[in-house]
Scaffold this active site. Structure first.
Site, PDB file in Angstrom:
ATOM      1  N   VAL A 188       1.157  -3.658   4.011  1.00  0.00           N
ATOM      2  CA  VAL A 188       0.902  -4.920   4.694  1.00  0.00           C
ATOM      3  C   VAL A 188       2.168  -5.773   4.829  1.00  0.00           C
ATOM      4  O   VAL A 188       2.199  -6.735   5.593  1.00  0.00           O
ATOM      5  CB  VAL A 188      -0.226  -5.692   3.967  1.00  0.00           C
ATOM      6  CG1 VAL A 188       0.279  -6.319   2.684  1.00  0.00           C
ATOM      7  CG2 VAL A 188      -0.847  -6.751   4.853  1.00  0.00           C
ATOM      8  N   TYR A 248      -2.423  -2.351 -10.552  1.00  0.00           N
ATOM      9  CA  TYR A 248      -2.474  -2.248  -9.092  1.00  0.00           C
ATOM     10  C   TYR A 248      -1.618  -3.327  -8.412  1.00  0.00           C
ATOM     11  O   TYR A 248      -0.835  -3.039  -7.504  1.00  0.00           O
ATOM     12  CB  TYR A 248      -3.940  -2.338  -8.632  1.00  0.00           C
ATOM     13  CG  TYR A 248      -4.114  -2.308  -7.143  1.00  0.00           C
ATOM     14  CD1 TYR A 248      -3.767  -1.177  -6.410  1.00  0.00           C
ATOM     15  CD2 TYR A 248      -4.599  -3.415  -6.456  1.00  0.00           C
ATOM     16  CE1 TYR A 248      -3.911  -1.150  -5.036  1.00  0.00           C
ATOM     17  CE2 TYR A 248      -4.750  -3.389  -5.087  1.00  0.00           C
ATOM     18  CZ  TYR A 248      -4.406  -2.263  -4.376  1.00  0.00           C
ATOM     19  OH  TYR A 248      -4.548  -2.246  -3.011  1.00  0.00           O
ATOM     20  N   LYS A 250       0.667   3.335  -3.010  1.00  0.00           N
ATOM     21  CA  LYS A 250      -0.503   4.170  -3.298  1.00  0.00           C
ATOM     22  C   LYS A 250      -0.164   5.666  -3.279  1.00  0.00           C
ATOM     23  O   LYS A 250      -0.805   6.464  -3.958  1.00  0.00           O
ATOM     24  CB  LYS A 250      -1.621   3.881  -2.281  1.00  0.00           C
ATOM     25  CG  LYS A 250      -2.215   2.481  -2.405  1.00  0.00           C
ATOM     26  CD  LYS A 250      -3.159   2.164  -1.232  1.00  0.00           C
ATOM     27  CE  LYS A 250      -3.758   0.767  -1.344  1.00  0.00           C
ATOM     28  NZ  LYS A 250      -4.531   0.380  -0.130  1.00  0.00           N
ATOM     29  N   TYR A 267      -4.191   3.341   7.521  1.00  0.00           N
ATOM     30  CA  TYR A 267      -5.472   2.621   7.562  1.00  0.00           C
ATOM     31  C   TYR A 267      -6.419   3.299   8.558  1.00  0.00           C
ATOM     32  O   TYR A 267      -6.357   4.515   8.713  1.00  0.00           O
ATOM     33  CB  TYR A 267      -5.250   1.134   7.899  1.00  0.00           C
ATOM     34  CG  TYR A 267      -4.319   0.443   6.944  1.00  0.00           C
ATOM     35  CD1 TYR A 267      -4.663   0.279   5.596  1.00  0.00           C
ATOM     36  CD2 TYR A 267      -3.084  -0.031   7.357  1.00  0.00           C
ATOM     37  CE1 TYR A 267      -3.808  -0.358   4.704  1.00  0.00           C
ATOM     38  CE2 TYR A 267      -2.234  -0.670   6.469  1.00  0.00           C
ATOM     39  CZ  TYR A 267      -2.593  -0.830   5.143  1.00  0.00           C
ATOM     40  OH  TYR A 267      -1.756  -1.454   4.271  1.00  0.00           O
ATOM     41  N   SER A 316       0.801  -1.235   0.000  1.00  0.00           N
ATOM     42  CA  SER A 316       0.000   0.000   0.000  1.00  0.00           C
ATOM     43  C   SER A 316       0.827   1.275   0.000  1.00  0.00           C
ATOM     44  O   SER A 316       0.305   2.358  -0.292  1.00  0.00           O
ATOM     45  CB  SER A 316      -0.933   0.021   1.213  1.00  0.00           C
ATOM     46  OG  SER A 316      -1.953  -0.926   1.074  1.00  0.00           O
TER      47      SER A 316
END
Lengths: 311, 311, 311, 311
Positions: free
Chosen positions: D265, D195, D70, D247, D67
């Site tokens: 993660v 992705y 991102k 998160y 992530s």
């Protein structure tokens, strides 16, 4: 030829067989008046539309009606205000959510309760009973229930009533949400008083069976032969008992048992074999959905054995 | 004395009366194969368990079964895999949510569909039909439906099938969610192929009525007198048709009509008067819940007039 | 060289420019005390940590603090009970839901409010202010706010307080839900009294700017040089003002303006340029998220023009 | 006087102190490429805007960006398509829900992702990167990341990429939901390929620190002094890193640490002390919210010790 003795024997067997399941459940403990109930009790009474009567197990055990009273407050509200008024305020659909959920009041326009058997719906229904203040409304509902039970001694358990009133913060939350949504027009505390009162009416399963008998007879009192509830309203009540009567295990109950029924957190179940039997059951130990473990098991046995399912 | 002619006349009157409601609804438009349906069409066919047959209105209009097929995929899955396997994967409860909602898959453990009639449930059911690959599964379901309709010419509308397959992103989303939850074990695209195929089977309301007749006869083919579906599975299907058959207007339908029924987005309704009638209806204009406006109105009239409610 | 006059001129220009946006918003109308506010008013005051002071527009307009008071009840609760006690009862996360949503109290264990700036959180915070009963709690919070505003005349708008108390069914619903979840320990009505009182404190934007100045100075009173709020608690407050200060437009505000801020339904905004400016704004017309349309626009202009974003 | 040696010593102490927390967490196990990571590893690298460099612990451990990527896909999408296009498709608000939740896509109109850091948002962002097909898009993002890391050897972990692609049913479900909502316009599988590719880029924490350094320098490459990312886009990225970077523990992180950061993660964290430090951390054991237990602990110590919080 199957005789009355044969039926009695089978009934006794099923009661003892089903009673064994009680250890899998838990007696409701949120108020003292419920927590004291005997875990392994199980009783059933059946009144036939032809005048027959059967009973087995702990039929003298007294318990509060709790959510079972929602059937009768709905019926009285329908008789008082008519179909149209009632369904302007309460919907007709099962929710899939817990009986005390508040989610759909926020998520689904216009924020009215999905049906009269979830707490939100029953609170609104309590406000639709006619009467000058909560005392008169409660009194009228009590008289209605006494009438159906053919027993004028039916009364409230004051301790249970007081406990509910003191601890029912979730119901208060629901009621104020309904007030904010404009669905509940009456005063919150007065409406809750009616609601807590109806939940605290004490019955045994024989009295419950007699109330159920009137529903099994499409609203006709089997003794006086009078139409005490319009047949259309009994039809509505039975529909709700099938789609929403056993909390969010109603679908499973329709498949496994197939009878209109309404359960309460005290472990009572009122059920109807249309045209034939009015049934009252008590079994205080509850499953995770809030229904009497042994009571549901007993109805499953009886329905399958005696081919009662309406489906 | 009420004769067949009298019934036919009443039926014709109710059809014309109900057809007027069609302007209140909207024909489904998400794929061309549905959008082309005539807004004001309304047709009904009734097969009696005693061999009587009635029809009125647009009974030759062909349409795709859509969600009505969910009744028969459920029955075939039950016959193929048994009650226990099916209910390990799919629940028995109405949801209160839209038929294509994904909320409860995330919110309610263990993330299995609440019932076989929402899309999530029907997709899992499609995976439980036996067969070596999607073609064989689809073929078996088609044969089953042909058998119940007593018509071997029933077939797919290929254009509808292709459109569904191309545009059904929501169903794909649901299927992958189920895959992630471990509820759907088969390949997603293969399972969806079976699901889209079953939705695209073309019928008219006479064929639908014949399928319904088998359910009205507790699974017995009225011509051959053979038990083509075990009675228990018919019972299960009828239970779901009452609690979840009309999307999230099932509760209202139970109160207003009181019959097991299943609707589809094409405007079809299959309904059952247990022991008496198998009913097929087509009326393409839908209300906001996705049910045929005129079709529901027609069933309401008939049920109240002829006292059909099971409640 | 940019002089004070230059800044004043720019500020006046931005105020007039931003005021034009007010027609896009709507003044809150749920109680009379708010509905009477002038739609096109816009005022701003800035207190510098170096003693400078600017103002422009309708700086004498009085309004109730509403949700802006949540910053100060949080600070007082932290000073009274400490970080650990406060965060046992209230979380630290933005919700993505409306400020008066009840969803997460049901959906997310253990049912405590996600943060102190949604209504659920602010109600719990009100219960954590020390004091013997609601009057003393309210009095202590009023004195704290008077102290920060350097104005002992600050007081309640009794009419607004009474209106809120009478109509705030949603807040009551939230409070009882919290009570049921065991998060709110105090009496519901007493806690709500403190909460409604704090919302009804009357300020103008000059007083608001002075309170903000203490936050801009990390808790030091700029006149007395005393540490009136521990720096750590100011840090916590500013963090919340960035992540949750502007309802569920806080993320957008962080990107567009980039300053700690807290808005209220009266159209007030308190904002902080850390180390530099305390800002108070009033602009009663609200956007769909509940923030002052013209006020947010004005802060956007100023932040971008004078490079204030903390990001 | 505090010297470099002093800082290094403190850093080493904090690393060993924080590493002890790793036993409280769990390494992600949903794919083999993640499950193999060493539970007790902890490494940190810091690049200063003044050219200083510190490192401590397991700084040679390689891990996939997951992530963390991102942040960079967002920046590239902004550079490719501009602010307006990006925010037409993706919102700016934290959600309070899990990173892979699908709830708000159904519940909140118009069903676009709340922000670019939840999976739904990152999938849409992947579709907004310019390029002729997924390979070119992926290649452009890889080159962008290599450029920021000052290391042309950065590449994909093919095994992780393949595992993600095979098991990512939830992401497929989200992507199809977005497609159905009309938010995702590109082909689902092609978008997911971009992705999954970005998630599988392998880095160590020194490379991560260098990427972070560019953000700490407002988009200026500290070596070449070139503006490689427009300052405005860095500002946007940092805002999101504060409101949604960790998160649904972002609010807590803002209070406890107070720095823009993004976790993955794999246990990586990229963090920024604006104007001062670019930080890269690896610590594979995750807490219940999905953030590196030891990594968060280490940042908490450093931020409090060296007064880094932006609040």
């Amino acid at each position: 030829m199957e005789t009355k003795r044969f039926y009695q024997q089978r009934l006794d067997e099923w009661v003892e067989e089903s009673r064994k399941q009680a250890y899998k459940g838990r007696v409701a403990e949120y108020i003292p008046g419920l927590a004291a109930a005997p875990q392994h009790a199980l009783g059933i009474a059946l009144w036939g539309t032809d005048g027959q009567f059967f009973q087995s197990g702990d039929t003298d055990l007294h318990f509060t009606m709790q959510s079972i009273s929602k059937v009768f407050s709905l019926l009285l509200a329908l008789m008082d205000s008519g179909e149209k008024s009632v369904f302007q305020k309460v919907g007709m659909e099962p929710t899939g959510d817990d009986f005390n959920s508040i989610l759909k009041l926020e998520l689904v326009d216009p924020g009215k309760p999905f049906n009269p058997f979830i707490n939100a719906g029953a609170i609104v229904i309590a406000s639709l009973i006619q009467g000058d203040g909560p005392d008169e409304k409660s009194e009228r509902l009590l008289q209605f229930i006494r009438h159906l039970a053919h027993d004028n001694r039916l009364d409230y358990n004051e301790a249970v009533y007081e406990s509910e009133r003191e601890t029912a913060h979730r119901n208060r939350s629901i009621a104020y949400y309904l007030k904010d949504n404009g669905v509940l027009e009456d005063d919150v505390e007065e409406t809750l008083e009616v609601y807590f009162r109806q939940c605290s009416i004490v019955v045994n399963c024989k009295q419950l069976a007699h109330m159920a008998l009137v529903l099994a007879s499409d609203g006709v009192d089997p003794v006086t032969k009078q139409q005490v509830i319009p047949r259309r309203y009994v039809q509505i009540a039975k529909s709700f008992m099938v789609t929403c009567g056993m909390y969010n295990a109603s679908g499973e109950f329709a498949i496994e048992v197939g009878l209109p029924a309404k359960s309460g957190v005290s472990g009572g179940i009122l059920s109807v074999v249309p045209g034939k039997w009015g049934i009252g059951i008590i079994g205080p130990a509850l499953n995770s959905k809030g229904n009497s473990v042994a009571g549901v098991q007993l109805l499953r046995h009886l329905s399958q054995d005696w081919d009662w399912s309406i489906f």
